[in-house]
Enzyme design. Structure first.
Site, PDB file in Angstrom:
ATOM      1  N   ASP A 224       0.845  -1.196   0.000  1.00 35.61           N
ATOM      2  CA  ASP A 224       0.000   0.000   0.000  1.00 35.61           C
ATOM      3  C   ASP A 224       0.886   1.253   0.000  1.00 35.61           C
ATOM      4  OD1 ASP A 224      -2.445   1.590   0.569  1.00 35.61           O
ATOM      5  OD2 ASP A 224      -1.510   1.862   2.527  1.00 35.61           O
TER       6      ASP A 224
ATOM      7  N   ASP B  75      -3.790   2.563  -5.263  1.00 36.43           N
ATOM      8  CA  ASP B  75      -2.477   2.562  -4.595  1.00 36.43           C
ATOM      9  C   ASP B  75      -2.221   1.307  -3.772  1.00 36.43           C
ATOM     10  OD1 ASP B  75      -4.240   3.144  -2.497  1.00 36.43           O
ATOM     11  OD2 ASP B  75      -2.712   4.289  -1.433  1.00 36.43           O
ATOM     12  N   GLU B  76      -2.909   0.218  -4.098  1.00 35.05           N
ATOM     13  CA  GLU B  76      -2.692  -1.027  -3.375  1.00 35.05           C
ATOM     14  C   GLU B  76      -2.632  -2.197  -4.348  1.00 35.05           C
ATOM     15  OE1 GLU B  76      -5.347  -1.329   0.512  1.00 35.05           O
ATOM     16  OE2 GLU B  76      -6.360  -0.299  -1.121  1.00 35.05           O
TER      17      GLU B  76
HETATM   18 MG   LIG Z   1      -2.402   4.170   0.624  1.00 41.07          MG
END
Ligand SMILES: [Mg+2]
Length: 287
Positions: free
Chosen positions: A10, A116-117
């Site tokens: 993440d 974003d992961e």
């Molecule tokens: Mg994040």
């Protein structure tokens, strides 16, 4: 016996980090393991009118009480010196795609989970990945070296546990946490019910109706009672509380997104149905 280790990587304050990383004035002083070397910067909708919402904030900005979804005007009252930038969504998406590619280079079995992961998995023990912590560090280092974005990595025996250990990784100094299969329940069970990822309002029901305080309390509830109250979710809650998750890595999650429960009846076989619907649960939990 060789098993898979699952990880969730993440990005820290993704949009804000993209902005900071791409601005010359901040580049020289930023350090990977010291996020106070970043400026107090926020990404916000309409800087001119102060009415926008904070979409992302650096950890430095957050030290003054600024948080995501806060109104810009309120944030500026907390810290009048905040650096405010407009969102550059196309740029963030480009960076996102490139980061997911880097993840795939390190771990070919990879699934984009959000902008974003990403989830990944790799066999262990194996010659290619003799040291899981070192493998995770390699990914983290590549992301920092190529994008100057800090990332946090949680690892465990399945996707859900990786998501849970990722939350711990955010608070660990090196940003990497690995929960081994044999220690998962001992680590999980003392944690509060509301920390169970993906349950949303069901966590509240577990607290009020089942008097569950910890994840261990949830694990002790008979499966039948959970199913009677939550239907298909009862089984998922039971599994998760015991540190079990059957969802698979879906490398094509973004090209063929799961649409929802109603679609599972159209899937061709039972096995795929199980893994897909469980992936679908993971996804719907963040939708
Ligand atoms: Mg994040």
């Amino acid at each position: 016996m060789t098993k898979l280790i699952y990880g969730l990587c993440d990005m820290q304050s993704f949009y804000a980090s993209c902005e900071v990383a791409s601005r010359e004035e901040y580049a020289a002083r930023r350090k990977e393991f010291d996020d106070s070397t970043d400026p107090a910067l926020v990404v916000s909708g309409d800087p001119a009118r102060r009415s926008g919402i904070i979409l992302a904030a650096t950890p430095t900005a957050k030290t003054s009480g600024v948080s995501n979804a806060m109104r810009l005007g309120e944030a500026l009252q907390l810290n009048p010196r905040l650096i405010v930038v407009r969102p550059h969504m196309e740029f963030y998406l480009q960076v996102s795609v490139r980061i997911q590619e880097v993840m795939k280079q390190v771990f070919p079995l990879q699934e984009q989970f959000s902008v974003d992961e990403g989830f990944f998995a790799f066999p262990h023990p194996s010659k290619l990945f003799p040291d899981p912590m070192a493998a995770a560090r390699k990914l983290q280092q590549k992301i920092w070296d190529q994008f100057r974005i800090r990332s946090r990595i949680g690892m465990g025996p399945n996707k859900w546990v990786a998501k849970m250990s990722n939350a711990k990784a955010k608070k660990s100094p090196e940003g990497i946490v690995w929960w081994r299969e044999e220690e998962v329940q001992a680590l999980l069970h003392p944690m509060p019910v509301e920390s169970m990822w993906g349950l949303k309002k069901r966590a509240e029901t577990l607290k009020t109706e089942f008097k569950a305080v910890t994840i261990g309390d949830v694990a002790a509830i008979p499966l039948g009672r959970l199913k009677a109250r939550f239907g298909v979710w009862g089984e998922v809650i039971h599994r998760w509380a015991n540190g079990v998750d059957i969802s698979k890595i879906n490398p094509h999650s973004y090209s063929t997104p799961h649409k929802g429960f109603s679609h599972r009846t159209t899937l061709p076989n039972e096995r795929r149905l199980l893994s897909s619907s469980s992936n679908c649960l993971m996804r719907s939990a963040i939708a």
